[in-house]
Design a protein around this motif. Structure first.
Motif, PDB file in Angstrom:
ATOM      1  N   MET A   1       0.845  -1.182   0.000  1.00  0.00           N
ATOM      2  CA  MET A   1       0.000   0.000   0.000  1.00  0.00           C
ATOM      3  C   MET A   1       0.894   1.250   0.000  1.00  0.00           C
ATOM      4  SD  MET A   1      -3.214   0.378   2.536  1.00  0.00           S
ATOM      5  CE  MET A   1      -4.601   1.311   2.006  1.00  0.00           C
ATOM      6  N   HIS A   2       0.393   2.314  -0.525  1.00  0.00           N
ATOM      7  CA  HIS A   2       1.163   3.553  -0.625  1.00  0.00           C
ATOM      8  C   HIS A   2       1.566   4.093   0.741  1.00  0.00           C
ATOM      9  CE1 HIS A   2       0.576   3.840  -4.897  1.00  0.00           C
ATOM     10  NE2 HIS A   2      -0.713   3.687  -4.742  1.00  0.00           N
ATOM     11  N   THR A   3       0.707   3.869   1.734  1.00  0.00           N
ATOM     12  CA  THR A   3       1.033   4.394   3.057  1.00  0.00           C
ATOM     13  C   THR A   3       2.265   3.716   3.640  1.00  0.00           C
ATOM     14  OG1 THR A   3      -0.565   2.875   4.032  1.00  0.00           O
ATOM     15  CG2 THR A   3      -1.299   5.126   3.604  1.00  0.00           C
ATOM     16  N   ARG A   4       2.481   2.447   3.302  1.00  0.00           N
ATOM     17  CA  ARG A   4       3.672   1.748   3.810  1.00  0.00           C
ATOM     18  C   ARG A   4       4.938   2.353   3.197  1.00  0.00           C
ATOM     19  NH1 ARG A   4       2.186   0.432   8.300  1.00  0.00           N
ATOM     20  NH2 ARG A   4       0.214  -0.624   8.264  1.00  0.00           N
ATOM     21  N   ILE A   5       4.871   2.719   1.943  1.00  0.00           N
ATOM     22  CA  ILE A   5       6.013   3.381   1.300  1.00  0.00           C
ATOM     23  C   ILE A   5       6.275   4.713   1.998  1.00  0.00           C
ATOM     24  CG2 ILE A   5       6.843   4.439  -0.839  1.00  0.00           C
ATOM     25  CD1 ILE A   5       5.164   2.273  -2.316  1.00  0.00           C
ATOM     26  N   LEU A   6       5.206   5.426   2.286  1.00  0.00           N
ATOM     27  CA  LEU A   6       5.334   6.705   2.983  1.00  0.00           C
ATOM     28  C   LEU A   6       5.958   6.509   4.359  1.00  0.00           C
ATOM     29  CD1 LEU A   6       4.777   9.736   3.124  1.00  0.00           C
ATOM     30  CD2 LEU A   6       2.489   9.189   3.926  1.00  0.00           C
ATOM     31  N   LEU A   7       5.532   5.477   5.073  1.00  0.00           N
ATOM     32  CA  LEU A   7       6.101   5.205   6.389  1.00  0.00           C
ATOM     33  C   LEU A   7       7.591   4.903   6.296  1.00  0.00           C
ATOM     34  CD1 LEU A   7       3.262   3.084   8.019  1.00  0.00           C
ATOM     35  CD2 LEU A   7       3.967   5.387   8.659  1.00  0.00           C
ATOM     36  N   ASP A   8       7.980   4.165   5.276  1.00  0.00           N
ATOM     37  CA  ASP A   8       9.402   3.878   5.087  1.00  0.00           C
ATOM     38  C   ASP A   8      10.198   5.155   4.833  1.00  0.00           C
ATOM     39  OD1 ASP A   8       8.972   1.190   5.477  1.00  0.00           O
ATOM     40  OD2 ASP A   8       8.905   0.709   3.338  1.00  0.00           O
ATOM     41  N   GLU A   9       9.645   6.038   4.034  1.00  0.00           N
ATOM     42  CA  GLU A   9      10.319   7.305   3.749  1.00  0.00           C
ATOM     43  C   GLU A   9      10.414   8.170   5.014  1.00  0.00           C
ATOM     44  OE1 GLU A   9      11.809   8.511   0.924  1.00  0.00           O
ATOM     45  OE2 GLU A   9      11.561   6.463   0.195  1.00  0.00           O
ATOM     46  N   MET A  10       9.400   8.091   5.852  1.00  0.00           N
ATOM     47  CA  MET A  10       9.390   8.912   7.059  1.00  0.00           C
ATOM     48  C   MET A  10      10.457   8.467   8.049  1.00  0.00           C
ATOM     49  SD  MET A  10       5.453  10.032   7.859  1.00  0.00           S
ATOM     50  CE  MET A  10       5.030   8.464   8.535  1.00  0.00           C
ATOM     51  N   LYS A  11      10.886   7.213   7.969  1.00  0.00           N
ATOM     52  CA  LYS A  11      11.943   6.750   8.867  1.00  0.00           C
ATOM     53  C   LYS A  11      13.194   7.616   8.716  1.00  0.00           C
ATOM     54  CE  LYS A  11      10.497   1.953   9.109  1.00  0.00           C
ATOM     55  NZ  LYS A  11      10.808   0.567   8.727  1.00  0.00           N
ATOM     56  N   LYS A  12      13.451   8.075   7.507  1.00  0.00           N
ATOM     57  CA  LYS A  12      14.619   8.913   7.245  1.00  0.00           C
ATOM     58  C   LYS A  12      14.512  10.267   7.956  1.00  0.00           C
ATOM     59  CE  LYS A  12      15.046   6.875   2.659  1.00  0.00           C
ATOM     60  NZ  LYS A  12      14.841   7.109   1.226  1.00  0.00           N
ATOM     61  N   GLU A  13      13.299  10.751   8.075  1.00  0.00           N
ATOM     62  CA  GLU A  13      13.070  12.057   8.682  1.00  0.00           C
ATOM     63  C   GLU A  13      12.890  11.977  10.197  1.00  0.00           C
ATOM     64  OE1 GLU A  13      13.283  14.757   6.818  1.00  0.00           O
ATOM     65  OE2 GLU A  13      13.527  13.537   5.024  1.00  0.00           O
ATOM     66  N   LEU A  24       2.328  11.760  12.456  1.00  0.00           N
ATOM     67  CA  LEU A  24       1.940  11.352  11.107  1.00  0.00           C
ATOM     68  C   LEU A  24       1.672   9.854  11.038  1.00  0.00           C
ATOM     69  CD1 LEU A  24       4.293  13.497   8.869  1.00  0.00           C
ATOM     70  CD2 LEU A  24       1.812  13.697   9.077  1.00  0.00           C
ATOM     71  N   ARG A  25       2.512   9.075  11.714  1.00  0.00           N
ATOM     72  CA  ARG A  25       2.303   7.627  11.743  1.00  0.00           C
ATOM     73  C   ARG A  25       0.940   7.284  12.363  1.00  0.00           C
ATOM     74  NH1 ARG A  25       7.178   4.320  11.280  1.00  0.00           N
ATOM     75  NH2 ARG A  25       8.960   5.689  11.177  1.00  0.00           N
ATOM     76  N   LEU A  26       0.622   7.939  13.460  1.00  0.00           N
ATOM     77  CA  LEU A  26      -0.661   7.695  14.116  1.00  0.00           C
ATOM     78  C   LEU A  26      -1.832   8.078  13.210  1.00  0.00           C
ATOM     79  CD1 LEU A  26       0.136   8.932  17.739  1.00  0.00           C
ATOM     80  CD2 LEU A  26      -0.148   6.561  16.965  1.00  0.00           C
ATOM     81  N   GLU A  27      -1.704   9.198  12.531  1.00  0.00           N
ATOM     82  CA  GLU A  27      -2.766   9.633  11.626  1.00  0.00           C
ATOM     83  C   GLU A  27      -2.940   8.656  10.464  1.00  0.00           C
ATOM     84  OE1 GLU A  27      -2.877  13.759  10.470  1.00  0.00           O
ATOM     85  OE2 GLU A  27      -1.980  14.343  12.373  1.00  0.00           O
ATOM     86  N   ILE A  28      -1.843   8.158   9.921  1.00  0.00           N
ATOM     87  CA  ILE A  28      -1.917   7.191   8.824  1.00  0.00           C
ATOM     88  C   ILE A  28      -2.584   5.909   9.297  1.00  0.00           C
ATOM     89  CG2 ILE A  28      -0.517   5.682   7.356  1.00  0.00           C
ATOM     90  CD1 ILE A  28       1.427   8.076   7.062  1.00  0.00           C
ATOM     91  N   GLU A  29      -2.228   5.450  10.488  1.00  0.00           N
ATOM     92  CA  GLU A  29      -2.855   4.236  11.025  1.00  0.00           C
ATOM     93  C   GLU A  29      -4.357   4.431  11.201  1.00  0.00           C
ATOM     94  OE1 GLU A  29      -0.827   2.825  14.526  1.00  0.00           O
ATOM     95  OE2 GLU A  29       1.105   2.843  13.511  1.00  0.00           O
ATOM     96  N   LEU A  30      -4.750   5.588  11.693  1.00  0.00           N
ATOM     97  CA  LEU A  30      -6.177   5.859  11.862  1.00  0.00           C
ATOM     98  C   LEU A  30      -6.895   5.900  10.511  1.00  0.00           C
ATOM     99  CD1 LEU A  30      -6.114   8.555  14.678  1.00  0.00           C
ATOM    100  CD2 LEU A  30      -6.923   6.187  14.862  1.00  0.00           C
ATOM    101  N   LEU A  31      -6.262   6.495   9.515  1.00  0.00           N
ATOM    102  CA  LEU A  31      -6.845   6.537   8.177  1.00  0.00           C
ATOM    103  C   LEU A  31      -7.001   5.122   7.608  1.00  0.00           C
ATOM    104  CD1 LEU A  31      -5.028   9.598   6.622  1.00  0.00           C
ATOM    105  CD2 LEU A  31      -7.469   9.396   7.096  1.00  0.00           C
ATOM    106  N   GLU A  32      -5.987   4.291   7.802  1.00  0.00           N
ATOM    107  CA  GLU A  32      -6.060   2.916   7.306  1.00  0.00           C
ATOM    108  C   GLU A  32      -7.192   2.155   7.988  1.00  0.00           C
ATOM    109  OE1 GLU A  32      -2.058   1.497   7.939  1.00  0.00           O
ATOM    110  OE2 GLU A  32      -1.551   1.847   5.841  1.00  0.00           O
TER     111      GLU A  32
END
Length: 55
Positions: A1-13, A24-32
């Motif tokens: 899923m696209h959100t998993r790619i986003l989560l991987d990218e966020m690890k860098k930040e 952001l991680r919490l918000e993505i989980e709630l959206l999912e």
């Protein structure tokens, strides 16, 4: 899923902006979860419509 790619990218930040990334991680989980619930409700509705049409 696209959100998993986003989560991987966020690890860098995460090192630079840990609080923002955490939120952001919490918000993505709630959206999912919301998407999953929506899909479940749609499936139930279609099932009900099918049963009603057969009757």
């Amino acid at each position: 899923m696209h959100t998993r790619i986003l989560l991987d990218e966020m690890k860098k930040e995460e090192e630079a902006f840990p609080d923002i990334v955490k939120n952001l991680r919490l918000e993505i989980e709630l959206l999912e979860q919301g998407v999953d619930e929506y899909q479940t409700l749609i499936a139930k509705l279609k099932s009900h419509e099918d049963q009603t049409a057969e009757a």
